[in-house]
Design an enzyme around this catalytic site. Structure first.
Site, PDB file in Angstrom:
ATOM      1  N   GLY A 144       2.172   1.862  10.844  1.00  0.00           N
ATOM      2  CA  GLY A 144       3.136   2.951  10.755  1.00  0.00           C
ATOM      3  C   GLY A 144       3.833   3.286  12.068  1.00  0.00           C
ATOM      4  N   GLU A 157      -6.918   4.401   7.766  1.00  0.00           N
ATOM      5  CA  GLU A 157      -6.719   5.838   7.529  1.00  0.00           C
ATOM      6  C   GLU A 157      -7.963   6.469   6.913  1.00  0.00           C
ATOM      7  OE1 GLU A 157      -2.975   5.392   5.486  1.00  0.00           O
ATOM      8  OE2 GLU A 157      -2.101   4.736   7.388  1.00  0.00           O
ATOM      9  N   GLU A 190      -5.667  -5.364  10.339  1.00  0.00           N
ATOM     10  CA  GLU A 190      -4.662  -4.327  10.591  1.00  0.00           C
ATOM     11  C   GLU A 190      -4.993  -3.610  11.901  1.00  0.00           C
ATOM     12  OE1 GLU A 190      -2.568  -3.029   6.847  1.00  0.00           O
ATOM     13  OE2 GLU A 190      -4.386  -1.848   6.871  1.00  0.00           O
ATOM     14  N   ASN A 193       0.873  -1.183   0.000  1.00  0.00           N
ATOM     15  CA  ASN A 193       0.000   0.000   0.000  1.00  0.00           C
ATOM     16  C   ASN A 193       0.908   1.231   0.000  1.00  0.00           C
ATOM     17  OD1 ASN A 193      -1.790   2.053   0.499  1.00  0.00           O
ATOM     18  ND2 ASN A 193      -2.317   1.392   2.582  1.00  0.00           N
ATOM     19  N   TRP A 194       1.006   1.860  -1.157  1.00  0.00           N
ATOM     20  CA  TRP A 194       1.937   2.994  -1.276  1.00  0.00           C
ATOM     21  C   TRP A 194       1.359   4.271  -0.662  1.00  0.00           C
ATOM     22  CZ3 TRP A 194       4.161   2.655  -7.007  1.00  0.00           C
ATOM     23  CH2 TRP A 194       4.867   1.447  -7.135  1.00  0.00           C
ATOM     24  N   LYS A 195       0.094   4.233  -0.304  1.00  0.00           N
ATOM     25  CA  LYS A 195      -0.575   5.407   0.279  1.00  0.00           C
ATOM     26  C   LYS A 195      -0.361   6.638  -0.610  1.00  0.00           C
ATOM     27  CE  LYS A 195       0.134   3.330   4.771  1.00  0.00           C
ATOM     28  NZ  LYS A 195      -0.021   3.466   6.195  1.00  0.00           N
ATOM     29  N   GLY A 247       2.721  -1.273   4.343  1.00  0.00           N
ATOM     30  CA  GLY A 247       2.748   0.146   4.048  1.00  0.00           C
ATOM     31  C   GLY A 247       4.177   0.615   3.822  1.00  0.00           C
ATOM     32  N   GLY A 248       4.807   1.136   4.868  1.00  0.00           N
ATOM     33  CA  GLY A 248       6.130   1.755   4.745  1.00  0.00           C
ATOM     34  C   GLY A 248       7.149   0.898   4.014  1.00  0.00           C
ATOM     35  N   SER A 285       3.111  -2.554  10.405  1.00  0.00           N
ATOM     36  CA  SER A 285       4.558  -2.581  10.685  1.00  0.00           C
ATOM     37  C   SER A 285       5.211  -3.912  10.334  1.00  0.00           C
ATOM     38  CB  SER A 285       4.824  -2.212  12.152  1.00  0.00           C
ATOM     39  OG  SER A 285       4.404  -0.879  12.399  1.00  0.00           O
ATOM     40  N   HIS A 316      -9.545   0.979   4.680  1.00  0.00           N
ATOM     41  CA  HIS A 316      -8.279   1.128   5.411  1.00  0.00           C
ATOM     42  C   HIS A 316      -8.494   2.028   6.623  1.00  0.00           C
ATOM     43  CE1 HIS A 316      -4.164   2.313   6.324  1.00  0.00           C
ATOM     44  NE2 HIS A 316      -3.790   1.221   5.683  1.00  0.00           N
TER      45      HIS A 316
HETATM   46  C1  PEP Z   1      -0.872  -0.061   6.034  1.00  0.00           C
HETATM   47  O1  PEP Z   1      -0.955   1.145   5.847  1.00  0.00           O
HETATM   48  O2  PEP Z   1      -1.736  -0.807   5.568  1.00  0.00           O
HETATM   49  C2  PEP Z   1       0.253  -0.569   6.803  1.00  0.00           C
HETATM   50  C3  PEP Z   1       0.224  -1.813   7.217  1.00  0.00           C
HETATM   51  O3  PEP Z   1       1.283   0.320   7.044  1.00  0.00           O
HETATM   52  P1  PEP Z   1       2.699  -0.028   7.734  1.00  0.00           P
HETATM   53  O4  PEP Z   1       3.207  -1.294   7.113  1.00  0.00           O
HETATM   54  O5  PEP Z   1       3.557   1.148   7.423  1.00  0.00           O
HETATM   55  O6  PEP Z   1       2.438  -0.198   9.197  1.00  0.00           O
END
Ligand code: PEP
Length: 251
Positions: free
Chosen positions: A173, A98, A167, A11-13, A233-234, A212, A96
């Site tokens: 994050g 967010e 999640e 997920n590049w957001k 994500g990251g 994470s 998601h």
């Molecule tokens: C996400 O945004 O779906 C996510 C899991 O982010 P991260 O891996 O950065 O925690």
């Protein structure tokens, strides 16, 4: 039922302009041919088409990060499920945290979007997860039940059109993750809840862990029962990290 092939989704957001996104997709696509898991990247809508085109002859799929539930109309700034598919996506992330917590998206809205995604032929990745306060109050499994019941359509949900991503909001994050026992309990509960609703088809629905996940913890998280992949994500913004997680899934 045989173990599901793992799905590693990035997920590049709201990151990456076109040249950087296409470059990242090229790096991932060029190194994905020997992996035994499925790979997916979800870039911002503005670069979905060039990223999908870059990945066209590779083992990596492209997905959207959201879609509107309506087919078309006066929804400034939104994109429909058909538009996401038209830009080259096979999947779309929905609900998601967010969007749920930052933009007030409800279970009912996520369900409507899931229906729209299915109608457009997209695979919906439906995200659920508890906040830290809910976990501290011992409500995690109840929250997951409520979100599943409210976010998934009553009919038409199959392993071919739906993925569920667990999640924990407090893990996204932050560098923090639940214990392996907590992940197992959450995923086991999601599977049991899906079985009650869908019967045997529940066994065909991939359950992703997200929050994470990094190359350092991917192998242990991905080995937990009922974890059929990861939503990243990251660590998905760097080809080496993302591919290392994919390699952990394949191992
Ligand atoms: C996400 O945004 O779906 C996510 C899991 O982010 P991260 O891996 O950065 O925690």
């Amino acid at each position: 039922m045989a173990a599901l092939k793992k799905l590693i989704a990035g997920n590049w957001k709201m990151n990456m302009l076109a040249s950087a996104g296409v470059g990242l997709a090229r790096d991932i696509g060029a190194n994905a041919q020997d992996l035994t898991c499925e790979l997916l990247v979800c870039p911002p809508a503005t670069i979905l088409r060039p990223v999908a085109e870059t990945l066209a002859d590779t083992a990596v799929a492209a997905g959207g990060q959201d879609c509107h539930e309506a087919e078309s109309g006066a929804f400034t700034g939104d994109v429909s499920a058909a538009m996401v598919g038209d830009a080259g996506a096979s999947h779309v992330i929905l609900g998601h945290s967010e969007r749920r917590h930052g933009l007030g998206e409800t279970d009912a809205r996520v369900r409507a979007k899931t229906l729209a995604a299915h109608a457009a032929g997209l695979i919906a990745i439906v995200c659920i997860g508890e906040t830290e306060a809910e976990r501290d109050a011992g409500q995690t499994l109840d929250v997951l039940s409520t979100q599943l019941a409210g976010s998934l359509p009553d009919t038409g949900v199959t392993g071919a059109n739906t993925v569920v991503a667990y999640e924990p909001v407090w893990a996204i994050g932050t560098g923090r993750t639940p214990t392996l026992e907590e992940v197992e309990a959450a995923h086991g509960h999601i599977r049991t809840t899906l079985e009650a609703a869908l019967g045997a088809e529940a066994g065909a629905i991939r359950l992703l862990y997200g929050g994470s996940m990094k190359p350092e913890n991917a192998e242990t998280l991905l080995a937990v029962a009922n974890v059929d992949g990861g939503l990243i994500g990251g660590a998905s913004l760097d080809a080496e990290s993302f591919l290392a997680i994919a390699a952990a899934a394949a191992s």
